[in-house]
Design a protein around this motif. Structure first.
Motif, PDB file in Angstrom:
ATOM      1  N   ILE A 121       0.843  -1.201   0.000  1.00  0.00           N
ATOM      2  CA  ILE A 121       0.000   0.000   0.000  1.00  0.00           C
ATOM      3  C   ILE A 121       0.879   1.253   0.000  1.00  0.00           C
ATOM      4  CG2 ILE A 121      -1.796   1.278   1.232  1.00  0.00           C
ATOM      5  CD1 ILE A 121      -2.736  -1.430   0.031  1.00  0.00           C
ATOM      6  N   ALA A 122       1.917   1.264   0.841  1.00  0.00           N
ATOM      7  CA  ALA A 122       2.844   2.411   0.871  1.00  0.00           C
ATOM      8  C   ALA A 122       3.572   2.541  -0.462  1.00  0.00           C
ATOM      9  CB  ALA A 122       3.841   2.253   2.015  1.00  0.00           C
ATOM     10  N   SER A 123       3.934   1.414  -1.061  1.00  0.00           N
ATOM     11  CA  SER A 123       4.616   1.442  -2.349  1.00  0.00           C
ATOM     12  C   SER A 123       3.713   2.035  -3.427  1.00  0.00           C
ATOM     13  CB  SER A 123       5.045   0.018  -2.735  1.00  0.00           C
ATOM     14  OG  SER A 123       5.702   0.017  -3.969  1.00  0.00           O
ATOM     15  N   SER A 124       2.470   1.609  -3.468  1.00  0.00           N
ATOM     16  CA  SER A 124       1.508   2.154  -4.437  1.00  0.00           C
ATOM     17  C   SER A 124       1.268   3.635  -4.204  1.00  0.00           C
ATOM     18  CB  SER A 124       0.178   1.403  -4.361  1.00  0.00           C
ATOM     19  OG  SER A 124       0.347   0.072  -4.754  1.00  0.00           O
ATOM     20  N   ARG A 125       1.162   4.009  -2.938  1.00  0.00           N
ATOM     21  CA  ARG A 125       0.942   5.414  -2.586  1.00  0.00           C
ATOM     22  C   ARG A 125       2.131   6.275  -3.024  1.00  0.00           C
ATOM     23  NH1 ARG A 125      -0.329   4.954   2.896  1.00  0.00           N
ATOM     24  NH2 ARG A 125      -2.261   4.037   2.217  1.00  0.00           N
ATOM     25  N   SER A 126       3.345   5.751  -2.849  1.00  0.00           N
ATOM     26  CA  SER A 126       4.543   6.470  -3.251  1.00  0.00           C
ATOM     27  C   SER A 126       4.534   6.736  -4.757  1.00  0.00           C
ATOM     28  CB  SER A 126       5.792   5.667  -2.862  1.00  0.00           C
ATOM     29  OG  SER A 126       6.949   6.284  -3.354  1.00  0.00           O
ATOM     30  N   LEU A 127       4.149   5.730  -5.535  1.00  0.00           N
ATOM     31  CA  LEU A 127       4.067   5.922  -6.978  1.00  0.00           C
ATOM     32  C   LEU A 127       2.975   6.941  -7.315  1.00  0.00           C
ATOM     33  CD1 LEU A 127       4.891   5.259  -9.856  1.00  0.00           C
ATOM     34  CD2 LEU A 127       3.307   3.316  -9.774  1.00  0.00           C
ATOM     35  N   ALA A 128       1.833   6.822  -6.671  1.00  0.00           N
ATOM     36  CA  ALA A 128       0.742   7.771  -6.933  1.00  0.00           C
ATOM     37  C   ALA A 128       1.178   9.203  -6.614  1.00  0.00           C
ATOM     38  CB  ALA A 128      -0.488   7.394  -6.114  1.00  0.00           C
ATOM     39  N   ASP A 129       1.957   9.383  -5.533  1.00  0.00           N
ATOM     40  CA  ASP A 129       2.452  10.708  -5.164  1.00  0.00           C
ATOM     41  C   ASP A 129       3.366  11.290  -6.234  1.00  0.00           C
ATOM     42  OD1 ASP A 129       1.077  10.540  -2.763  1.00  0.00           O
ATOM     43  OD2 ASP A 129       2.879  10.093  -1.562  1.00  0.00           O
ATOM     44  N   ALA A 130       4.045  10.416  -6.972  1.00  0.00           N
ATOM     45  CA  ALA A 130       4.990  10.864  -8.003  1.00  0.00           C
ATOM     46  C   ALA A 130       4.310  11.180  -9.333  1.00  0.00           C
ATOM     47  CB  ALA A 130       6.065   9.801  -8.215  1.00  0.00           C
ATOM     48  N   LEU A 131       3.072  10.763  -9.499  1.00  0.00           N
ATOM     49  CA  LEU A 131       2.372  10.936 -10.775  1.00  0.00           C
ATOM     50  C   LEU A 131       1.623  12.263 -10.818  1.00  0.00           C
ATOM     51  CD1 LEU A 131       0.976   7.333 -11.295  1.00  0.00           C
ATOM     52  CD2 LEU A 131       2.965   8.382 -12.376  1.00  0.00           C
ATOM     53  N   TYR A 132       2.362  13.327 -11.029  1.00  0.00           N
ATOM     54  CA  TYR A 132       1.713  14.623 -11.231  1.00  0.00           C
ATOM     55  C   TYR A 132       2.480  15.403 -12.279  1.00  0.00           C
ATOM     56  CZ  TYR A 132       5.293  16.571  -8.133  1.00  0.00           C
ATOM     57  OH  TYR A 132       6.484  16.943  -7.566  1.00  0.00           O
ATOM     58  N   GLY A 133       1.803  16.368 -12.864  1.00  0.00           N
ATOM     59  CA  GLY A 133       2.415  17.110 -13.961  1.00  0.00           C
ATOM     60  C   GLY A 133       2.386  16.264 -15.224  1.00  0.00           C
ATOM     61  N   SER A 134       3.219  16.622 -16.158  1.00  0.00           N
ATOM     62  CA  SER A 134       3.303  15.876 -17.415  1.00  0.00           C
ATOM     63  C   SER A 134       3.944  14.519 -17.185  1.00  0.00           C
ATOM     64  CB  SER A 134       4.138  16.648 -18.425  1.00  0.00           C
ATOM     65  OG  SER A 134       3.523  17.858 -18.747  1.00  0.00           O
ATOM     66  N   LEU A 135       3.387  13.506 -17.815  1.00  0.00           N
ATOM     67  CA  LEU A 135       3.924  12.155 -17.719  1.00  0.00           C
ATOM     68  C   LEU A 135       4.487  11.759 -19.081  1.00  0.00           C
ATOM     69  CD1 LEU A 135       4.243   9.650 -15.913  1.00  0.00           C
ATOM     70  CD2 LEU A 135       2.034   8.878 -16.764  1.00  0.00           C
ATOM     71  N   THR A 136       5.713  11.257 -19.066  1.00  0.00           N
ATOM     72  CA  THR A 136       6.369  10.795 -20.283  1.00  0.00           C
ATOM     73  C   THR A 136       6.585   9.297 -20.178  1.00  0.00           C
ATOM     74  OG1 THR A 136       7.538  12.893 -20.479  1.00  0.00           O
ATOM     75  CG2 THR A 136       8.418  11.041 -21.730  1.00  0.00           C
ATOM     76  N   ILE A 137       6.202   8.572 -21.214  1.00  0.00           N
ATOM     77  CA  ILE A 137       6.393   7.128 -21.261  1.00  0.00           C
ATOM     78  C   ILE A 137       7.302   6.814 -22.447  1.00  0.00           C
ATOM     79  CG2 ILE A 137       5.284   4.876 -21.522  1.00  0.00           C
ATOM     80  CD1 ILE A 137       4.487   6.288 -18.942  1.00  0.00           C
ATOM     81  N   ASN A 138       8.435   6.164 -22.167  1.00  0.00           N
ATOM     82  CA  ASN A 138       9.356   5.726 -23.212  1.00  0.00           C
ATOM     83  C   ASN A 138       9.257   4.212 -23.300  1.00  0.00           C
ATOM     84  OD1 ASN A 138      11.421   5.297 -25.005  1.00  0.00           O
ATOM     85  ND2 ASN A 138      13.049   5.999 -23.653  1.00  0.00           N
ATOM     86  N   ARG A 139       8.461   3.733 -24.252  1.00  0.00           N
ATOM     87  CA  ARG A 139       8.191   2.303 -24.394  1.00  0.00           C
ATOM     88  C   ARG A 139       9.395   1.584 -24.995  1.00  0.00           C
ATOM     89  NH1 ARG A 139       3.998   5.465 -24.956  1.00  0.00           N
ATOM     90  NH2 ARG A 139       1.993   4.886 -24.039  1.00  0.00           N
ATOM     91  N   VAL A 140       9.726   0.414 -24.413  1.00  0.00           N
ATOM     92  CA  VAL A 140      10.877  -0.350 -24.912  1.00  0.00           C
ATOM     93  C   VAL A 140      10.523  -1.796 -25.261  1.00  0.00           C
ATOM     94  CG1 VAL A 140      12.559   1.091 -23.716  1.00  0.00           C
ATOM     95  CG2 VAL A 140      11.699  -0.956 -22.604  1.00  0.00           C
ATOM     96  N   GLY A 141       9.301  -2.207 -25.036  1.00  0.00           N
ATOM     97  CA  GLY A 141       8.906  -3.573 -25.371  1.00  0.00           C
ATOM     98  C   GLY A 141       7.689  -4.013 -24.586  1.00  0.00           C
TER      99      GLY A 141
END
Length: 103
Positions: free
Chosen positions: A34-54
């Protein structure tokens, strides 16, 4: 992570699994999912860039992701919400992006 219908797995890291999600025979990462998921959610703000590799064997997109906080794999490592897995780091992209976090 999920972006619309796309499931995205961040490169080079393994994070704690929610209860009941660690398949038999696998040694899952210790920690609070739960803390791990929350940490990721806290980081998801502003513009999000995804660099797909496979894609992985489950059909998820393998990618480097970044937001206002920087690289998301690095963010999770620095905040001790995931561990580094060199065998999951296609081209050692995470190791090159945040070398101090993978040591």
């Amino acid at each position: 992570m999920r972006c619309d219908d796309e499931r995205i797995r961040l490169l080079g890291i393994d994070a704690p699994e929610l209860q009941g999600h660690c398949r038999a025979g696998r040694r899952c990462v210790d920690g609070d999912p739960i803390a791990s998921s929350r940490s990721l959610a806290d980081a998801l703000y502003g513009s999000l860039t995804i660099n797909r590799v496979g894609q992985d064997r489950y059909g998820r997109t393998l990618a480097m992701g970044a937001s206002q906080v920087g690289d998301l794999s690095c963010w999770r490592l620095v905040h001790k919400q995931a561990i580094y897995k060199s065998q999951w780091d296609n081209g050692l992209r995470v190791a090159r992006t945040c070398p101090r976090a993978v040591l």
